[in-house]
Design a protein around this motif. Structure first.
Motif, short mmCIF file in Angstrom:
data_model
loop_
_atom_site.label_atom_id
_atom_site.label_comp_id
_atom_site.label_asym_id
_atom_site.label_seq_id
_atom_site.Cartn_x
_atom_site.Cartn_y
_atom_site.Cartn_z
N ARG A 83 -39.24 19.60 -36.68
CA ARG A 83 -38.78 18.29 -37.10
C ARG A 83 -39.92 17.40 -37.61
O ARG A 83 -39.78 16.75 -38.65
CB ARG A 83 -38.12 17.56 -35.94
CG ARG A 83 -36.76 18.04 -35.59
CD ARG A 83 -36.24 17.26 -34.40
NE ARG A 83 -34.91 17.71 -34.03
CZ ARG A 83 -34.40 17.59 -32.82
NH1 ARG A 83 -35.11 17.01 -31.87
NH2 ARG A 83 -33.20 18.02 -32.56
N VAL A 84 -41.01 17.34 -36.88
CA VAL A 84 -42.09 16.41 -37.23
C VAL A 84 -42.73 16.75 -38.57
O VAL A 84 -42.84 15.88 -39.44
CB VAL A 84 -43.12 16.32 -36.08
CG1 VAL A 84 -44.35 15.54 -36.51
CG2 VAL A 84 -42.49 15.68 -34.85
N PRO A 85 -43.18 18.01 -38.80
CA PRO A 85 -43.76 18.27 -40.13
C PRO A 85 -42.74 18.16 -41.26
O PRO A 85 -43.09 17.73 -42.36
CB PRO A 85 -44.33 19.69 -40.02
CG PRO A 85 -43.76 20.27 -38.81
CD PRO A 85 -43.31 19.17 -37.92
N ALA A 86 -41.48 18.49 -41.00
CA ALA A 86 -40.46 18.34 -42.04
C ALA A 86 -40.25 16.86 -42.36
O ALA A 86 -40.12 16.49 -43.53
CB ALA A 86 -39.15 18.97 -41.59
N ILE A 126 -50.40 19.94 -48.41
CA ILE A 126 -50.28 19.07 -47.23
C ILE A 126 -49.10 19.50 -46.37
O ILE A 126 -49.20 19.56 -45.14
CB ILE A 126 -50.16 17.59 -47.66
CG1 ILE A 126 -51.48 17.10 -48.22
CG2 ILE A 126 -49.72 16.72 -46.50
CD1 ILE A 126 -51.41 15.75 -48.88
N SER A 127 -47.97 19.83 -47.01
CA SER A 127 -46.79 20.27 -46.26
C SER A 127 -47.09 21.57 -45.52
O SER A 127 -46.74 21.72 -44.34
CB SER A 127 -45.60 20.46 -47.19
OG SER A 127 -45.24 19.24 -47.78
N ALA A 133 -50.32 23.43 -38.72
CA ALA A 133 -50.86 22.73 -37.56
C ALA A 133 -49.83 22.62 -36.45
O ALA A 133 -50.14 22.81 -35.27
CB ALA A 133 -51.35 21.34 -37.96
N SER A 134 -48.59 22.37 -36.82
CA SER A 134 -47.52 22.29 -35.83
C SER A 134 -47.28 23.64 -35.17
O SER A 134 -47.07 23.73 -33.96
CB SER A 134 -46.25 21.77 -36.47
OG SER A 134 -45.24 21.58 -35.51
#
Length: 161
Positions: A83-86, A126-127, A133-134
């Motif tokens: 959820r957070v990176p999306a 970046i995406s 990283a997640s």
């Protein structure tokens, strides 16, 4: 008899009110500077963005979140690693989409003198970095959880003498 103090009347400290008034003043200044040019286009973009978000995007990403939760039943903390990176990637796309899609290329290059060809590649990088990283963070959390649950050797039984 009760005292009527500032905090009791306002609900917070005078510093909070001062910070709030300063932020309103800064916002008003930015709005005046922003609306100095194409104010109708900017106003249309703000209203359109609010309508687009509330009527189209919110139902879409709520549906995508439900589909992800249904397809992969997992604890919420694991799903948050998607959820957070999306969300961050989508937010970057929403803010920079005219340049990412190349729609404002000439205007950007004319205004800045810089090339606008780099936005799509950088957004994708970046995406990818956000998701990597997640994923690494989730892997580290799982590894630490397993290491904490490793069986410990039992103490030797007391010998009977």
């Amino acid at each position: 008899m009760r005292r009527f103090g500032f905090r009791r009347g306002y609900g917070d400290s005078p510093w909070h009110l001062l910070a709030l008034l300063c932020s309103f003043a800064l916002t008003a200044y930015a709005g005046v500077r922003l609306l100095d040019g194409d104010w109708l286009g900017i106003l249309l973009w703000i209203v359109g963005a609010a309508v687009l978000h509330d009527l189209v995007l919110l139902p879409l990403y709520a549906l995508a979140d439900r589909a992800l939760s249904a397809a992969q039943p997992a604890p919420a903390s694991w799903i948050n690693h998607v959820r957070v990176p999306a969300f961050l990637s989508g937010l970057l796309l929403l803010v920079w989409f005219p340049l990412i899609l190349g729609e404002q290329k000439r205007r950007y290059e004319r205004s800045t003198g810089l090339s606008a060809d780099v936005f799509l590649g950088r957004w994708l990088l970046i995406s990818a970095a956000l998701f990597a990283a997640s994923g690494l963070w989730l892997g580290l959390r799982l590894w630490r959880a397993r290491a904490g649950r490793a069986p410990r050797p039992s103490p030797p039984a007391p010998s009977e003498s």
